[in-house]
Design an enzyme around this catalytic site. Structure first.
Site, PDB file in Angstrom:
ATOM      1  N   SER A  98      71.181 185.749 -55.930  1.00  0.00           N
ATOM      2  CA  SER A  98      70.780 187.041 -56.520  1.00  0.00           C
ATOM      3  C   SER A  98      71.529 188.095 -55.709  1.00  0.00           C
ATOM      4  O   SER A  98      71.043 188.570 -54.679  1.00  0.00           O
ATOM      5  CB  SER A  98      69.270 187.250 -56.402  1.00  0.00           C
ATOM      6  OG  SER A  98      68.585 186.213 -57.038  1.00  0.00           O
ATOM      7  N   LYS A 130      69.462 190.660 -62.869  1.00  0.00           N
ATOM      8  CA  LYS A 130      68.534 189.980 -61.954  1.00  0.00           C
ATOM      9  C   LYS A 130      67.798 190.983 -61.058  1.00  0.00           C
ATOM     10  O   LYS A 130      66.593 190.862 -60.821  1.00  0.00           O
ATOM     11  CB  LYS A 130      69.338 188.973 -61.104  1.00  0.00           C
ATOM     12  CG  LYS A 130      68.546 188.285 -60.017  1.00  0.00           C
ATOM     13  CD  LYS A 130      67.476 187.367 -60.568  1.00  0.00           C
ATOM     14  CE  LYS A 130      66.623 186.815 -59.436  1.00  0.00           C
ATOM     15  NZ  LYS A 130      65.516 185.990 -59.930  1.00  0.00           N
ATOM     16  N   LYS A 142      65.017 192.353 -50.872  1.00  0.00           N
ATOM     17  CA  LYS A 142      66.480 192.489 -50.994  1.00  0.00           C
ATOM     18  C   LYS A 142      66.878 192.790 -52.436  1.00  0.00           C
ATOM     19  O   LYS A 142      67.695 193.661 -52.710  1.00  0.00           O
ATOM     20  CB  LYS A 142      67.123 191.195 -50.470  1.00  0.00           C
ATOM     21  CG  LYS A 142      68.596 190.983 -50.713  1.00  0.00           C
ATOM     22  CD  LYS A 142      68.937 190.122 -51.914  1.00  0.00           C
ATOM     23  CE  LYS A 142      68.247 188.797 -51.967  1.00  0.00           C
ATOM     24  NZ  LYS A 142      68.597 187.961 -53.124  1.00  0.00           N
TER      25      LYS A 142
HETATM   26  P1  NDP Z   1      66.177 180.229 -48.697  1.00  0.00           P
HETATM   27  O1  NDP Z   1      65.908 181.272 -47.695  1.00  0.00           O
HETATM   28  O2  NDP Z   1      65.155 179.199 -48.972  1.00  0.00           O
HETATM   29  O3  NDP Z   1      67.534 179.439 -48.337  1.00  0.00           O
HETATM   30  C1  NDP Z   1      68.698 180.128 -48.025  1.00  0.00           C
HETATM   31  C2  NDP Z   1      69.856 179.160 -47.948  1.00  0.00           C
HETATM   32  O4  NDP Z   1      71.040 179.904 -47.620  1.00  0.00           O
HETATM   33  C3  NDP Z   1      69.712 178.083 -46.879  1.00  0.00           C
HETATM   34  O5  NDP Z   1      70.383 176.929 -47.318  1.00  0.00           O
HETATM   35  C4  NDP Z   1      70.423 178.716 -45.689  1.00  0.00           C
HETATM   36  O6  NDP Z   1      70.953 177.770 -44.780  1.00  0.00           O
HETATM   37  C5  NDP Z   1      71.555 179.422 -46.371  1.00  0.00           C
HETATM   38  N1  NDP Z   1      72.082 180.556 -45.620  1.00  0.00           N
HETATM   39  C6  NDP Z   1      71.399 181.653 -45.209  1.00  0.00           C
HETATM   40  N2  NDP Z   1      72.244 182.526 -44.607  1.00  0.00           N
HETATM   41  C7  NDP Z   1      73.461 181.945 -44.640  1.00  0.00           C
HETATM   42  C8  NDP Z   1      74.738 182.359 -44.167  1.00  0.00           C
HETATM   43  N3  NDP Z   1      74.925 183.534 -43.567  1.00  0.00           N
HETATM   44  N4  NDP Z   1      75.773 181.508 -44.347  1.00  0.00           N
HETATM   45  C9  NDP Z   1      75.602 180.316 -44.961  1.00  0.00           C
HETATM   46  N5  NDP Z   1      74.424 179.874 -45.426  1.00  0.00           N
HETATM   47  C10 NDP Z   1      73.368 180.697 -45.276  1.00  0.00           C
HETATM   48  O7  NDP Z   1      66.568 181.010 -50.050  1.00  0.00           O
HETATM   49  P2  NDP Z   1      66.318 180.571 -51.567  1.00  0.00           P
HETATM   50  O8  NDP Z   1      66.895 179.232 -51.806  1.00  0.00           O
HETATM   51  O9  NDP Z   1      64.914 180.843 -51.934  1.00  0.00           O
HETATM   52  O10 NDP Z   1      67.203 181.704 -52.305  1.00  0.00           O
HETATM   53  C11 NDP Z   1      68.599 181.614 -52.461  1.00  0.00           C
HETATM   54  C12 NDP Z   1      69.019 182.688 -53.462  1.00  0.00           C
HETATM   55  O11 NDP Z   1      68.371 182.435 -54.715  1.00  0.00           O
HETATM   56  C13 NDP Z   1      68.590 184.107 -53.034  1.00  0.00           C
HETATM   57  O12 NDP Z   1      69.553 185.040 -53.430  1.00  0.00           O
HETATM   58  C14 NDP Z   1      67.281 184.312 -53.805  1.00  0.00           C
HETATM   59  O13 NDP Z   1      67.012 185.685 -53.979  1.00  0.00           O
HETATM   60  C15 NDP Z   1      67.583 183.564 -55.089  1.00  0.00           C
HETATM   61  N6  NDP Z   1      66.412 183.090 -55.843  1.00  0.00           N
HETATM   62  C16 NDP Z   1      65.395 182.373 -55.246  1.00  0.00           C
HETATM   63  C17 NDP Z   1      64.306 181.929 -55.989  1.00  0.00           C
HETATM   64  C18 NDP Z   1      63.175 181.144 -55.406  1.00  0.00           C
HETATM   65  O14 NDP Z   1      62.194 180.869 -56.125  1.00  0.00           O
HETATM   66  N7  NDP Z   1      63.226 180.724 -54.135  1.00  0.00           N
HETATM   67  C19 NDP Z   1      64.199 182.265 -57.437  1.00  0.00           C
HETATM   68  C20 NDP Z   1      65.369 182.922 -57.981  1.00  0.00           C
HETATM   69  C21 NDP Z   1      66.399 183.349 -57.200  1.00  0.00           C
HETATM   70  P3  NDP Z   1      70.093 177.142 -43.568  1.00  0.00           P
HETATM   71  O15 NDP Z   1      69.467 175.897 -44.131  1.00  0.00           O
HETATM   72  O16 NDP Z   1      71.087 176.890 -42.524  1.00  0.00           O
HETATM   73  O17 NDP Z   1      69.073 178.184 -43.166  1.00  0.00           O
END
Ligand code: NDP
Length: 295
Positions: free
Chosen positions: A95, A170, A239
């Site tokens: 997103s 979104k 965010k």
């Molecule tokens: P999480 O916080 O659960 O996971 C984030 C992921 O991104 C992890 O794999 C993390 O790795 C990785 N990450 C974070 N920072 C970095 C970085 N600087 N470089 C590389 N990898 C990074 O987030 P979500 O999965 O919930 O969300 C992901 C996206 O999807 C967001 O934009 C969110 O807004 C969107 N979204 C989420 C929904 C939900 O229900 N959860 C629904 C719809 C959209 P590590 O394992 O190392 O921490």
């Protein structure tokens, strides 16, 4: 198809699971333990760098917290740019924000890599079930190429318009979600404080004109039951609202109601911390009113 997926977070993981069932999948995650655990459980190849993930992939998909996080994966000797093959398709399911998406697309075009912003809605349950809504910003040929891959986890896949329009859609959607969460928190706590049984209040609302996705799906499953699962971090919703408010500013629109909702949500994030769930602001309202929406 050879697909690479980067970002095994709360929603990225179930999206990748579905991709692993129909495509030749490579996965990368910042914390490598998650990548190896995923490859041990599902049909996928774990790689140690974004470059390795992009190498040989026809489609690369990212799902990270912010567009800035995605952009940071592009450069350097182990970055995506060092691995992309000309003709690859890059779909960012983060997103994200439109200005960064447009910048990434412009940067990748000379490498022969097509880009689309493709954020998703429907939560972790929707990702598991393959029923996500996907909001795609990009040109029509890129959308057509993206469609069969996005169908692995998406049910309603919509071409919103040019680059960045998926991000805009979104951000506005989630801001309205944030408004509904806070409005319901205030409305339902008032009803409970006035002596109405919480379940009766929710059921009656859901048979009336004030209902929403929050009242119909989220409150019955997560609040009335007392389950309060953590599936989407409040920090990420905050965010998203920030992206929407910046869009309003760019357009010169006041959006005073949305700004107020954003201010309140940001305050809740500060109070509850980075790991709180997006429904947790309802608990703050319960505490303020001295009632529980449960039963
Ligand atoms: P999480 O916080 O659960 O996971 C984030 C992921 O991104 C992890 O794999 C993390 O790795 C990785 N990450 C974070 N920072 C970095 C970085 N600087 N470089 C590389 N990898 C990074 O987030 P979500 O999965 O919930 O969300 C992901 C996206 O999807 C967001 O934009 C969110 O807004 C969107 N979204 C989420 C929904 C939900 O229900 N959860 C629904 C719809 C959209 P590590 O394992 O190392 O921490």
């Amino acid at each position: 198809m050879r697909v690479a997926f980067l970002g095994l977070g709360a929603i990225g993981t179930p999206m990748a699971v579905r991709l692993s069932r129909v495509h030749d999948l490579t996965v990368w995650n910042r914390t490598p333990a998650k990548t190896t655990a995923f490859a041990a459980e599902h049909k996928a190849r774990a790689v140690p760098t974004p470059r390795e993930a992009a190498k040989g992939a026809e489609v690369v998909i990212t799902c990270l917290p912010t567009s800035a996080d995605v952009e940071s994966l592009l450069s350097g000797p182990d970055g995506l740019e060092a691995g992309f093959a000309a003709g690859a398709l890059f779909l960012d399911c983060t997103s994200g924000d439109a200005p960064t998406s447009r910048r990434m697309a412009a940067r990748l075009a000379p490498l022969g890599v097509a880009f689309a912003d493709a954020p998703v809605s429907g939560g972790t349950n929707g990702a598991e079930a393959g029923t996500l809504t996907v909001m795609v910003g990009g040109d029509a040929p890129t959308f057509e190429r993206a469609l069969p891959v996005l169908q692995a986890f998406g049910k309603r896949i919509v071409h919103m318009g040019p680059l960045g329009s998926g991000d805009a859609m979104k951000a506005v959607n989630n801001t309205l979600l944030g408004v509904n969460i806070q409005a319901l928190a205030e409305g339902l706590t008032a009803l409970v404080a006035a002596g109405v049984h919480p379940r009766l209040a929710v059921e009656t609302l859901n048979a009336s004109s004030g209902r929403s996705f929050v009242s119909e799906a989220l409150i019955p499953d997560r609040v009335l039951t007392g389950a309060w699962p953590v599936t989407f971090r409040l920090a990420l919703l905050d965010k998203d609202v920030g992206i929407c408010l910046r869009l309003l500013d760019e357009l010169g629109l006041p959006g005073s109601l949305l700004h107020e909702a954003g201010r309140r949500l940001h305050q809740a994030r500060t109070e509850l911390g980075e790991d709180a769930d997006y429904l947790a602001p309802i608990r703050l309202e319960e505490r303020r009113a001295g009632v529980e929406i449960r039963g």
